[in-house]
Design a protein around this motif. Sequence first.
Motif, PDB file in Angstrom:
ATOM      1  N   PRO A 187       0.834  -1.205   0.000  1.00  8.83           N
ATOM      2  CA  PRO A 187       0.000   0.000   0.000  1.00  8.83           C
ATOM      3  C   PRO A 187       0.868   1.254   0.000  1.00  8.83           C
ATOM      4  N   GLU A 188       0.495   2.216  -0.818  1.00  5.48           N
ATOM      5  CA  GLU A 188       1.321   3.400  -1.044  1.00  5.48           C
ATOM      6  C   GLU A 188       1.608   4.166   0.242  1.00  5.48           C
ATOM      7  N   LYS A 189       0.641   4.240   1.145  1.00  3.42           N
ATOM      8  CA  LYS A 189       0.799   5.077   2.334  1.00  3.42           C
ATOM      9  C   LYS A 189       0.966   4.250   3.603  1.00  3.42           C
ATOM     10  N   ARG A 190       1.351   2.995   3.468  1.00  2.90           N
ATOM     11  CA  ARG A 190       1.547   2.131   4.626  1.00  2.90           C
ATOM     12  C   ARG A 190       2.860   1.357   4.500  1.00  2.90           C
ATOM     13  N   PHE A 191       3.418   0.978   5.650  1.00  3.14           N
ATOM     14  CA  PHE A 191       4.502   0.014   5.670  1.00  3.14           C
ATOM     15  C   PHE A 191       3.857  -1.343   5.961  1.00  3.14           C
ATOM     16  N   ALA A 192       3.446  -2.002   4.923  1.00  2.00           N
ATOM     17  CA  ALA A 192       2.704  -3.240   5.094  1.00  2.00           C
ATOM     18  C   ALA A 192       2.747  -4.064   3.813  1.00  2.00           C
ATOM     19  N   ASP A 193       2.576  -5.349   3.980  1.00  2.00           N
ATOM     20  CA  ASP A 193       2.369  -6.239   2.847  1.00  2.00           C
ATOM     21  C   ASP A 193       0.876  -6.503   2.743  1.00  2.00           C
ATOM     22  N   ALA A 194       0.375  -6.533   1.540  1.00  2.00           N
ATOM     23  CA  ALA A 194      -1.061  -6.693   1.335  1.00  2.00           C
ATOM     24  C   ALA A 194      -1.339  -7.710   0.235  1.00  2.00           C
ATOM     25  N   LEU A 195      -2.525  -8.286   0.301  1.00  2.00           N
ATOM     26  CA  LEU A 195      -2.941  -9.283  -0.682  1.00  2.00           C
ATOM     27  C   LEU A 195      -4.414  -9.044  -1.001  1.00  2.00           C
ATOM     28  N   LYS A 196      -4.759  -9.131  -2.273  1.00  2.68           N
ATOM     29  CA  LYS A 196      -6.159  -9.005  -2.677  1.00  2.68           C
ATOM     30  C   LYS A 196      -6.462 -10.053  -3.739  1.00  2.68           C
ATOM     31  N   GLY A 197      -7.705 -10.472  -3.762  1.00  2.00           N
ATOM     32  CA  GLY A 197      -8.087 -11.501  -4.722  1.00  2.00           C
ATOM     33  C   GLY A 197      -9.510 -11.314  -5.192  1.00  2.00           C
ATOM     34  N   LEU A 198      -9.807 -11.875  -6.343  1.00  2.83           N
ATOM     35  CA  LEU A 198     -11.123 -11.774  -6.963  1.00  2.83           C
ATOM     36  C   LEU A 198     -11.578 -13.156  -7.393  1.00  2.83           C
ATOM     37  N   HIS A 199     -12.807 -13.519  -7.047  1.00  4.15           N
ATOM     38  CA  HIS A 199     -13.377 -14.824  -7.381  1.00  4.15           C
ATOM     39  C   HIS A 199     -14.606 -14.626  -8.255  1.00  4.15           C
ATOM     40  N   LEU A 200     -14.582 -15.173  -9.455  1.00  2.23           N
ATOM     41  CA  LEU A 200     -15.708 -15.085 -10.384  1.00  2.23           C
ATOM     42  C   LEU A 200     -16.325 -16.457 -10.560  1.00  2.23           C
ATOM     43  N   TYR A 201     -17.653 -16.541 -10.506  1.00  2.00           N
ATOM     44  CA  TYR A 201     -18.286 -17.842 -10.696  1.00  2.00           C
ATOM     45  C   TYR A 201     -19.761 -17.693 -11.030  1.00  2.00           C
ATOM     46  N   GLY A 202     -20.344 -18.764 -11.475  1.00  2.00           N
ATOM     47  CA  GLY A 202     -21.775 -18.811 -11.758  1.00  2.00           C
ATOM     48  C   GLY A 202     -22.239 -20.252 -11.746  1.00  2.00           C
ATOM     49  N   SER A 203     -23.547 -20.460 -11.667  1.00  2.00           N
ATOM     50  CA  SER A 203     -24.089 -21.810 -11.612  1.00  2.00           C
ATOM     51  C   SER A 203     -25.481 -21.831 -12.217  1.00  2.00           C
ATOM     52  N   LYS A 204     -25.865 -22.998 -12.734  1.00  2.00           N
ATOM     53  CA  LYS A 204     -27.201 -23.142 -13.314  1.00  2.00           C
ATOM     54  C   LYS A 204     -27.639 -24.599 -13.201  1.00  2.00           C
ATOM     55  N   VAL A 205     -28.893 -24.804 -12.828  1.00  2.00           N
ATOM     56  CA  VAL A 205     -29.476 -26.139 -12.859  1.00  2.00           C
ATOM     57  C   VAL A 205     -29.855 -26.425 -14.306  1.00  2.00           C
ATOM     58  N   VAL A 206     -29.175 -27.378 -14.920  1.00  2.00           N
ATOM     59  CA  VAL A 206     -29.387 -27.664 -16.339  1.00  2.00           C
ATOM     60  C   VAL A 206     -30.266 -28.889 -16.564  1.00  2.00           C
ATOM     61  N   ARG A 207     -30.339 -29.770 -15.563  1.00  2.00           N
ATOM     62  CA  ARG A 207     -31.231 -30.926 -15.647  1.00  2.00           C
ATOM     63  C   ARG A 207     -31.942 -31.084 -14.306  1.00  2.00           C
ATOM     64  N   PRO A 208     -33.064 -30.407 -14.137  1.00  2.00           N
ATOM     65  CA  PRO A 208     -33.775 -30.428 -12.855  1.00  2.00           C
ATOM     66  C   PRO A 208     -34.134 -31.833 -12.387  1.00  2.00           C
ATOM     67  N   GLU A 209     -34.413 -32.715 -13.333  1.00  2.00           N
ATOM     68  CA  GLU A 209     -34.826 -34.069 -12.949  1.00  2.00           C
ATOM     69  C   GLU A 209     -33.725 -34.838 -12.220  1.00  2.00           C
ATOM     70  N   ALA A 210     -32.495 -34.360 -12.304  1.00  2.00           N
ATOM     71  CA  ALA A 210     -31.373 -35.029 -11.646  1.00  2.00           C
ATOM     72  C   ALA A 210     -31.139 -34.523 -10.224  1.00  2.00           C
ATOM     73  N   LEU A 211     -32.097 -33.736  -9.686  1.00  2.84           N
ATOM     74  CA  LEU A 211     -31.983 -33.217  -8.330  1.00  2.84           C
ATOM     75  C   LEU A 211     -33.271 -33.479  -7.559  1.00  2.84           C
ATOM     76  N   VAL A 212     -33.128 -33.928  -6.310  1.00  2.00           N
ATOM     77  CA  VAL A 212     -34.258 -34.158  -5.418  1.00  2.00           C
ATOM     78  C   VAL A 212     -33.975 -33.413  -4.130  1.00  2.00           C
ATOM     79  N   VAL A 213     -34.987 -32.715  -3.607  1.00  2.00           N
ATOM     80  CA  VAL A 213     -34.798 -31.927  -2.400  1.00  2.00           C
ATOM     81  C   VAL A 213     -35.863 -32.295  -1.369  1.00  2.00           C
ATOM     82  N   ALA A 214     -35.510 -32.157  -0.099  1.00  2.00           N
ATOM     83  CA  ALA A 214     -36.460 -32.423   0.978  1.00  2.00           C
ATOM     84  C   ALA A 214     -36.169 -31.477   2.134  1.00  2.00           C
TER      85      ALA A 214
END
Length: 352
Positions: free
Chosen positions: A320-347
């Motif tokens: 960081p420009e104004k700190r005496f420190a080590d820093a780490l940042k990360g970004l996580h991208l993702y998505g999901s979709k149920v493509v075959r509903p018949e293959a899932l059962v819920v209770a």
Amino acid sequence: MAITNFIPEVWAAQLLAILDKNLVYAGSPCVNRDYEGEIAAYGDTVHIASISDVSIVDYTKDTDLTVETLTDADRTLLIDQAKAFAFEIDDIDLRQARSGGALMSEAARRAAFGLRDKADQFVHAKMIGGAGSALGVVDATTASNVYDTLIVPAKVELDEVNVPTEGRWLVIDPATHGKLLLDSRFVKVNESGTSEGLRNGIVGSAGGFTIMLSNNASQRNRTAITATTTSGNKTITAAAGTFSQADVGLSIAGTGVGASSNKVASVNADGSSIEVTTNSSASATVADVALSGGGRAAVAGSALGTSYAEQIAKVEAFRPEKRFADALKGLHLYGSKVVRPEALVVASVKVA
């Protein structure tokens, strides 16, 4: 500790490894990553093509066959989730810590856990919202009931729609797992000669399912839902995504709802409305709707049912420009979709 000790590619690999080991709903064997491809930016879309079934006809000798024109459909898996983290550790803290490297590693591990948990919650919501079959409320207050009223019926549901037996899984919560441990028909993973499965949430097998454990099998009882009734006072409508297939069988009550014996009979595709079994006296507008009588949302199925795509786009170490420190940042991208509903059962599992 010099900033040169932070190599982004290495940190990215480590964070991905932690995610792979700990994901339950969003990991193997619960989802497929067939369409993951190259995901470079938030908002990217994976196109999933499907083809219509081929008709099987009787053949008559010396008679021309009718050539069928197949149709296709395009479904999209949108990479619409973007989660990030950023933290720094002051040089003084790094110096005074017994091991500055271990401090940074622990912080990165916690960041990976947080990313994993968010992704798992997201995929779990997709599954319980898009499942093609709902068993309703399962009474799991005794050990044998878990096997008899959850595992066996889920198996039958999947068998009847020709879901392959290989790779089937069932994710349950700790309380349901505790009941199952009392049933001798449940084979615990610690009797299989390996503990490798524990790292991915696998806790055993039963009824042809790999049994997995997750604290994200959330409580389904909810209160203070504002909604309206339509369609002859049989449909209760709220915001899209308010309800899920795991609500089937729950009791519903509230101001203007009507009879106290109401039960959720079905849920529409986007989770915005429910059909109730008895609602003859409901008002046009209802408020403070409460769903109760269930418990945790158990999901059974096959990887055929849900697609998941992810990528940690960037992991960067910086000063960081104004700190005496080590820093780490990360970004996580993702998505999901149920493509075959018949293959899932819920209770919705009632455990107490």
